[in-house]
Motif scaffolding. Structure first.
Motif, PDB file in Angstrom:
ATOM      1  N   GLU A  52      -1.725  -2.140  -6.504  1.00 11.11           N
ATOM      2  CA  GLU A  52      -0.724  -0.620  -6.375  1.00 11.11           C
ATOM      3  C   GLU A  52      -1.249  -0.260  -5.422  1.00 11.11           C
ATOM      4  O   GLU A  52      -0.014   0.960  -4.976  1.00 11.11           O
ATOM      5  CB  GLU A  52      -1.854   0.173  -7.140  1.00 11.11           C
ATOM      6  CG  GLU A  52      -2.027  -0.614  -8.768  1.00 11.11           C
ATOM      7  CD  GLU A  52      -2.718   0.242  -9.841  1.00 11.11           C
ATOM      8  OE1 GLU A  52      -2.273   0.550 -10.645  1.00 11.11           O
ATOM      9  OE2 GLU A  52      -4.190   0.898  -9.800  1.00 11.11           O
ATOM     10  N   VAL A  53      -2.173   0.018  -4.485  1.00 14.36           N
ATOM     11  CA  VAL A  53      -1.826   0.640  -3.104  1.00 14.36           C
ATOM     12  C   VAL A  53      -0.785  -0.141  -2.409  1.00 14.36           C
ATOM     13  O   VAL A  53       0.295   0.815  -1.557  1.00 14.36           O
ATOM     14  CB  VAL A  53      -3.334   0.713  -2.645  1.00 14.36           C
ATOM     15  CG1 VAL A  53      -2.562   0.783  -1.138  1.00 14.36           C
ATOM     16  CG2 VAL A  53      -4.387   1.438  -3.417  1.00 14.36           C
ATOM     17  N   GLY A  63       6.398   1.917  -1.323  1.00 13.17           N
ATOM     18  CA  GLY A  63       7.058   3.049  -1.630  1.00 13.17           C
ATOM     19  C   GLY A  63       7.934   1.546  -3.089  1.00 13.17           C
ATOM     20  O   GLY A  63       9.575   2.678  -3.051  1.00 13.17           O
ATOM     21  N   THR A  64       7.242   1.166  -3.644  1.00 12.95           N
ATOM     22  CA  THR A  64       8.050   0.150  -5.178  1.00 12.95           C
ATOM     23  C   THR A  64       7.263   0.701  -5.835  1.00 12.95           C
ATOM     24  O   THR A  64       6.528  -0.417  -6.069  1.00 12.95           O
ATOM     25  CB  THR A  64       8.262  -1.144  -4.403  1.00 12.95           C
ATOM     26  OG1 THR A  64       7.523  -1.948  -4.171  1.00 12.95           O
ATOM     27  CG2 THR A  64       9.293  -0.864  -3.108  1.00 12.95           C
ATOM     28  N   PRO A  87       9.176  12.741  -8.957  1.00 21.69           N
ATOM     29  CA  PRO A  87      10.126  12.922  -7.521  1.00 21.69           C
ATOM     30  C   PRO A  87       9.119  12.931  -6.868  1.00 21.69           C
ATOM     31  O   PRO A  87       8.876  13.973  -6.637  1.00 21.69           O
ATOM     32  CB  PRO A  87      11.070  13.619  -7.410  1.00 21.69           C
ATOM     33  CG  PRO A  87      11.417  13.495  -9.369  1.00 21.69           C
ATOM     34  CD  PRO A  87       9.961  13.252 -10.087  1.00 21.69           C
ATOM     35  N   GLY A  88       9.428  12.600  -5.511  1.00 18.48           N
ATOM     36  CA  GLY A  88       8.967  12.897  -3.873  1.00 18.48           C
ATOM     37  C   GLY A  88       7.585  11.828  -3.556  1.00 18.48           C
ATOM     38  O   GLY A  88       7.114  12.135  -2.463  1.00 18.48           O
ATOM     39  N   TYR A  89       7.032  11.424  -4.737  1.00 14.97           N
ATOM     40  CA  TYR A  89       5.694  10.767  -4.822  1.00 14.97           C
ATOM     41  C   TYR A  89       5.813   9.156  -4.780  1.00 14.97           C
ATOM     42  O   TYR A  89       6.924   8.541  -4.603  1.00 14.97           O
ATOM     43  CB  TYR A  89       5.018  10.785  -6.316  1.00 14.97           C
ATOM     44  CG  TYR A  89       3.297   9.650  -5.761  1.00 14.97           C
ATOM     45  CD1 TYR A  89       2.681  10.644  -5.472  1.00 14.97           C
ATOM     46  CD2 TYR A  89       3.694   8.401  -6.349  1.00 14.97           C
ATOM     47  CE1 TYR A  89       1.183   9.679  -5.088  1.00 14.97           C
ATOM     48  CE2 TYR A  89       2.390   7.465  -6.358  1.00 14.97           C
ATOM     49  CZ  TYR A  89       1.510   8.287  -6.188  1.00 14.97           C
ATOM     50  OH  TYR A  89       0.116   7.241  -5.576  1.00 14.97           O
ATOM     51  N   PRO A  90       5.095   8.627  -3.589  1.00 11.56           N
ATOM     52  CA  PRO A  90       4.416   9.093  -2.827  1.00 11.56           C
ATOM     53  C   PRO A  90       5.139   9.867  -1.401  1.00 11.56           C
ATOM     54  O   PRO A  90       5.789   9.220  -1.051  1.00 11.56           O
ATOM     55  CB  PRO A  90       3.741   7.320  -2.165  1.00 11.56           C
ATOM     56  CG  PRO A  90       4.895   6.906  -2.666  1.00 11.56           C
ATOM     57  CD  PRO A  90       5.478   7.190  -3.112  1.00 11.56           C
ATOM     58  N   THR A  91       4.667  10.908  -1.084  1.00 13.00           N
ATOM     59  CA  THR A  91       4.526  10.727  -0.084  1.00 13.00           C
ATOM     60  C   THR A  91       3.784  10.545   1.702  1.00 13.00           C
ATOM     61  O   THR A  91       2.821   9.487   1.174  1.00 13.00           O
ATOM     62  CB  THR A  91       3.367  12.794   0.380  1.00 13.00           C
ATOM     63  OG1 THR A  91       2.457  12.552   0.319  1.00 13.00           O
ATOM     64  CG2 THR A  91       3.979  13.839  -0.951  1.00 13.00           C
ATOM     65  N   GLN A  92       4.047  10.873   2.669  1.00 13.19           N
ATOM     66  CA  GLN A  92       3.899  10.206   3.462  1.00 13.19           C
ATOM     67  C   GLN A  92       2.325  10.141   3.908  1.00 13.19           C
ATOM     68  O   GLN A  92       1.564   8.975   3.892  1.00 13.19           O
ATOM     69  CB  GLN A  92       4.218  10.843   5.433  1.00 13.19           C
ATOM     70  CG  GLN A  92       3.614  10.234   6.213  1.00 13.19           C
ATOM     71  CD  GLN A  92       4.224   8.995   6.665  1.00 13.19           C
ATOM     72  OE1 GLN A  92       5.392   8.919   5.587  1.00 13.19           O
ATOM     73  NE2 GLN A  92       3.750   7.672   7.327  1.00 13.19           N
ATOM     74  N   GLY A  93       1.406  11.216   3.370  1.00 10.53           N
ATOM     75  CA  GLY A  93      -0.069  11.171   3.335  1.00 10.53           C
ATOM     76  C   GLY A  93      -0.522  10.210   2.556  1.00 10.53           C
ATOM     77  O   GLY A  93      -1.460   9.394   2.649  1.00 10.53           O
TER      78      GLY A  93
END
Length: 174
Positions: A18-19, A25-26, A35-41
């Protein structure tokens, strides 16, 4: 590992697979990313987790968690540990939310549960830091009982220390 649940959230412990999807980003078939997940953090935290797994093994319960809203199951952010506690029981945590989820108390609710869990799992001290201009994150850490321990040019550092056994938590400085 089982999910941790709060009134409004599910903290889902992420597997290595999962990580890897978060970092890439898939989403997987069963992922419900807002929307917007995952963030850069989330990506940075995911890379740290994968590096930890590669160098010292999966940290188990001291890994990364996806923050999901209970009402719709959507992933709205992440939080997790920077590895297992050290020999003194100290562990570092990081967290973040997508912009649309900020300002609703989710970070406080998630961090409070993660602190409870860390203490129950044997941690005796939890550390966190935030950018000097991130007032919201500073408030989150203060509300959950962490105290400002030091500042440098870029960051404010927070900590909470617990007694070894069933005494009340005490936010302390180093």
């Amino acid at each position: 590992m089982e999910d941790l649940e709060t009134t409004r959230l599910v903290l889902h412990p992420l597997t290595v697979a999962e990580v890897e999807r978060v970092v890439a980003g898939t989403p997987g078939e069963d992922a419900h990313w807002a929307p917007g997940y995952p963030t850069q953090g989330d990506v940075v935290g995911g890379r740290r987790f994968l590096d930890t797994c590669a160098s010292s093994g999966d940290p188990g319960v001291f890994g990364n968690y996806e923050i999901r809203r209970r009402d719709d199951g959507r992933a709205i952010g992440g939080l997790g540990f920077h590895g297992a506690p050290d020999a003194d029981g100290t562990v570092t945590v990081g967290y973040g939310l997508i912009p649309d989820a900020q300002g609703h108390g989710y970070a406080t609710e998630a961090l409070r549960e993660l602190l409870r869990f860390a203490r129950a799992a044997g941690a005796t001290r939890l550390l966190g830091d935030t950018a000097r201009d991130n007032i919201a994150s500073q408030r989150v850490m203060a509300v959950v009982g962490m105290r400002l321990t030091k500042e440098d040019a870029a960051l404010k550092h927070y900590a909470i220390t617990w007694p070894k056994h069933d005494e009340a938590p005490d936010a302390t400085t180093p």
